[in-house]
Design an enzyme around this catalytic site. Sequence first.
Site, PDB file in Angstrom:
ATOM      1  N   GLN A   1       0.824  -1.205   0.000  1.00  0.00           N
ATOM      2  CA  GLN A   1       0.000   0.000   0.000  1.00  0.00           C
ATOM      3  C   GLN A   1       0.864   1.264   0.000  1.00  0.00           C
ATOM      4  O   GLN A   1       0.518   2.265  -0.635  1.00  0.00           O
ATOM      5  CB  GLN A   1      -0.911  -0.006   1.230  1.00  0.00           C
ATOM      6  CG  GLN A   1      -1.827   1.206   1.346  1.00  0.00           C
ATOM      7  CD  GLN A   1      -2.857   1.282   0.232  1.00  0.00           C
ATOM      8  OE1 GLN A   1      -3.141   0.283  -0.415  1.00  0.00           O
ATOM      9  NE2 GLN A   1      -3.408   2.459   0.004  1.00  0.00           N
ATOM     10  N   GLU A   2       1.965   1.216   0.710  1.00  0.00           N
ATOM     11  CA  GLU A   2       2.805   2.400   0.845  1.00  0.00           C
ATOM     12  C   GLU A   2       3.507   2.779  -0.456  1.00  0.00           C
ATOM     13  O   GLU A   2       3.516   3.942  -0.844  1.00  0.00           O
ATOM     14  CB  GLU A   2       3.856   2.175   1.936  1.00  0.00           C
ATOM     15  CG  GLU A   2       3.317   2.148   3.351  1.00  0.00           C
ATOM     16  CD  GLU A   2       2.765   3.497   3.775  1.00  0.00           C
ATOM     17  OE1 GLU A   2       3.140   4.522   3.184  1.00  0.00           O
ATOM     18  OE2 GLU A   2       1.946   3.524   4.706  1.00  0.00           O
ATOM     19  N   SER A   3       4.126   1.828  -1.094  1.00  0.00           N
ATOM     20  CA  SER A   3       5.001   2.156  -2.222  1.00  0.00           C
ATOM     21  C   SER A   3       4.766   1.336  -3.470  1.00  0.00           C
ATOM     22  O   SER A   3       5.420   1.585  -4.489  1.00  0.00           O
ATOM     23  CB  SER A   3       6.467   1.968  -1.795  1.00  0.00           C
ATOM     24  OG  SER A   3       6.711   0.590  -1.504  1.00  0.00           O
TER      25      SER A   3
END
Length: 280
Positions: free
Chosen positions: A145-147
């Site tokens: 989700q972050e990167s």
Amino acid sequence: MSIPSTSARPSRAFGLVAVLVVALWPCASAKAYTLYGFEDEFGIVHLSETRTSERDVLLFEGPADPKLGFVEIKRRIREKGGAAKARRQDWIADAVKPYGAAFQGTGGPHAFGPVITSGPLVDMIRRHGATHRVPLELLYAVVEQESGFQNAAVSPKGAQGLMQLMPDTQATLGVADPFDPEKNIAAGARFLRMMLDRFRDTPLALAAYNAGPEVVARSGGVPPIPETLRYVERVMARQAMLQGVFDQGEKKNAKPVSLTPRTSGGSTPRPGPSSGSPPR
């Protein structure tokens, strides 16, 4: 005829008490740390330093925290009969229902990509998740989700690397190079563990990772920030989808992630919500 002095008796008695205290001290401190836990029917592991449930089994008893990894904790729970015999999977369908076909990787703006079950990046996630007692499925979902697994990702607000660490978080955790995949995941897993320990609740810990712990503390729950609400829902849903996937071993068609090398011109921002404090 001289009368024997009795003044020495109290000192001998005191000395005897002192010897007994010293002799018994190791016994008293030998069990200064205990760890209990159990795994419920949803596969969630519950840990406590005191016995809070009839389902708890004693995992460790000794003078200090042994810092057991998550894999070892689950092994001990199952070995000692602390894992629920009946497992429930019906909640997974309920968790992913709001996203419908988007979770099948149809290419929509909210779609998830294929699950990667092997390769250097998954090995890092597995290793640091075990070190910091963060479930593999949860840590994988956060990195994704972050990167989107791009180690050179930089958000418009300055979050960097695979787990989108903000500069102040990097300084706190001593991260010299946030674009180093190993160091970034190690720090991100450690920070996520800190949030889990503080809030004792996975949705709140995820909200703290995204919006900042003080924002969550002031809100008394998941803050009503649209980005943070979407972030928590997506990570929780993805974690639910991944239950049991990594236990199946390496899939024949799984391709390792190519860790994008850092370029001299900097990194490109990536779309979607990210973590840290505040939302970025």
